[in-house]
Scaffold this active site. Sequence first.
Site, short mmCIF file in Angstrom:
data_model
loop_
_atom_site.label_atom_id
_atom_site.label_comp_id
_atom_site.label_asym_id
_atom_site.label_seq_id
_atom_site.Cartn_x
_atom_site.Cartn_y
_atom_site.Cartn_z
N ARG A 1 0.82 -1.21 0.00
CA ARG A 1 0.00 0.00 0.00
C ARG A 1 0.85 1.26 0.00
O ARG A 1 0.56 2.23 0.67
CB ARG A 1 -0.94 -0.02 1.20
CG ARG A 1 -1.91 -1.19 1.19
CD ARG A 1 -2.86 -1.19 2.38
NE ARG A 1 -2.15 -1.48 3.63
CZ ARG A 1 -1.93 -0.60 4.58
NH1 ARG A 1 -2.34 0.65 4.45
NH2 ARG A 1 -1.29 -0.95 5.68
N ASP B 1 11.33 -5.68 -5.66
CA ASP B 1 12.04 -6.95 -5.72
C ASP B 1 12.74 -7.23 -4.39
O ASP B 1 12.75 -8.37 -3.91
CB ASP B 1 13.06 -6.94 -6.85
CG ASP B 1 12.44 -6.62 -8.20
OD1 ASP B 1 11.26 -6.97 -8.40
OD2 ASP B 1 13.13 -6.03 -9.05
#
Length: 386
Positions: free
Chosen positions: A239, A287
């Site tokens: 978020r 990542d």
Amino acid sequence: MSGTPARTAADAATTDVVCLGESMVTFLPSQPGRLADVPSFGRGIGGAESNVACALARAGHRAAWVSRAGADGFGDHLVDTIAGYGVDTSAVRRDPDRPTGIYFRTATDRAADVHEVAYYRAGSAASAMSPANVPYEALLAGRVLHLSGITAALSADCLALLRELTAPRPGRPLVSFDVNHRPGLWRGGEASPRVLLELARGADLVFVGDDEAEEAWGITGAEAIRAALPEPAVLVVKRGAEGVTVFSGLRPEPRSSIAGGADLPPDTVTDVPALRVDVVAPVGAGDAFAAGFLSATLRGLPVRDRARHGHLMAAAALTVPGDLTDPPARDRADRLVALDDTAWGRLRLGPGWTGDDQEGTYAMSEGFGKRGVSGESRAADGEGRA
């Protein structure tokens, strides 16, 4: 060519995470400005899945990367660089007929309107990956198989491969799937990004940004995303600057034993706030977050601690110029993760915080607080898009 030795059966049996996906040689600008105006570029590497593999290897895990690269100089550089991080690249296949993908980007924030990226990956060696030409014994050798939605967008054959790898089957490793929606990759293709929802439903652990879900599927809000993805044992909704919401619970006929839902009641919801970070370059954070979360998952840590380790790994990436960096030492990361909620909320990380001298660590909590704080930037785990 990479000099990585072939894996033995014993090596394969102890692999923690296998990552599948395209990596490319990246050309980074020597100065800010339009691509038309930048006079020179430095060379790096970029690829969501190989980024995860490199971060995990640096964190002490046995990580492997499976892909295809051209039998060219760029392919040599790519494979050797990834192997240099300690990643097993022995299952990477070299294609004599197709090139290694490359791309150029500007120095601006990828979320900015003026940011430019020019991909030269159409027809690349990696785009030719298919169920017929990947080494399945290598893909299924680890405890975790990490995939990304980027691969699904590269070609029909790549999509067929991901559909096969996310299909339920007895004895498969835990399947981790990062949605990684890249709008530019889906333009003009026969497939729609809605297929990413289908693939995510077949995974055990899913990472998705709330902005990605809205852009790709028209779904807004963490609860609505969970309703659309009830199957994964663990769903991590990123978020932005607010942090992450992790849904974990029992799923019908769980496909893997280490996803973390087996000992939790259905629909356990864990909110983990993001860290304050003095950002150097907003790339590679998503990542890195996935790598930190996977690392803690492999160690069997609680859900909150998995997310906190993800935030710390993301902060390591955000406070250096490129996509890849060394993570903090595990014992230090564990101490930070163990902070109470108030101390975690006060923690702030800047350039140099992962070093031995802990330069760049700012906190108002006992044991960490002796340096001042400047600026007001705050960053979460998610939006460095490779």
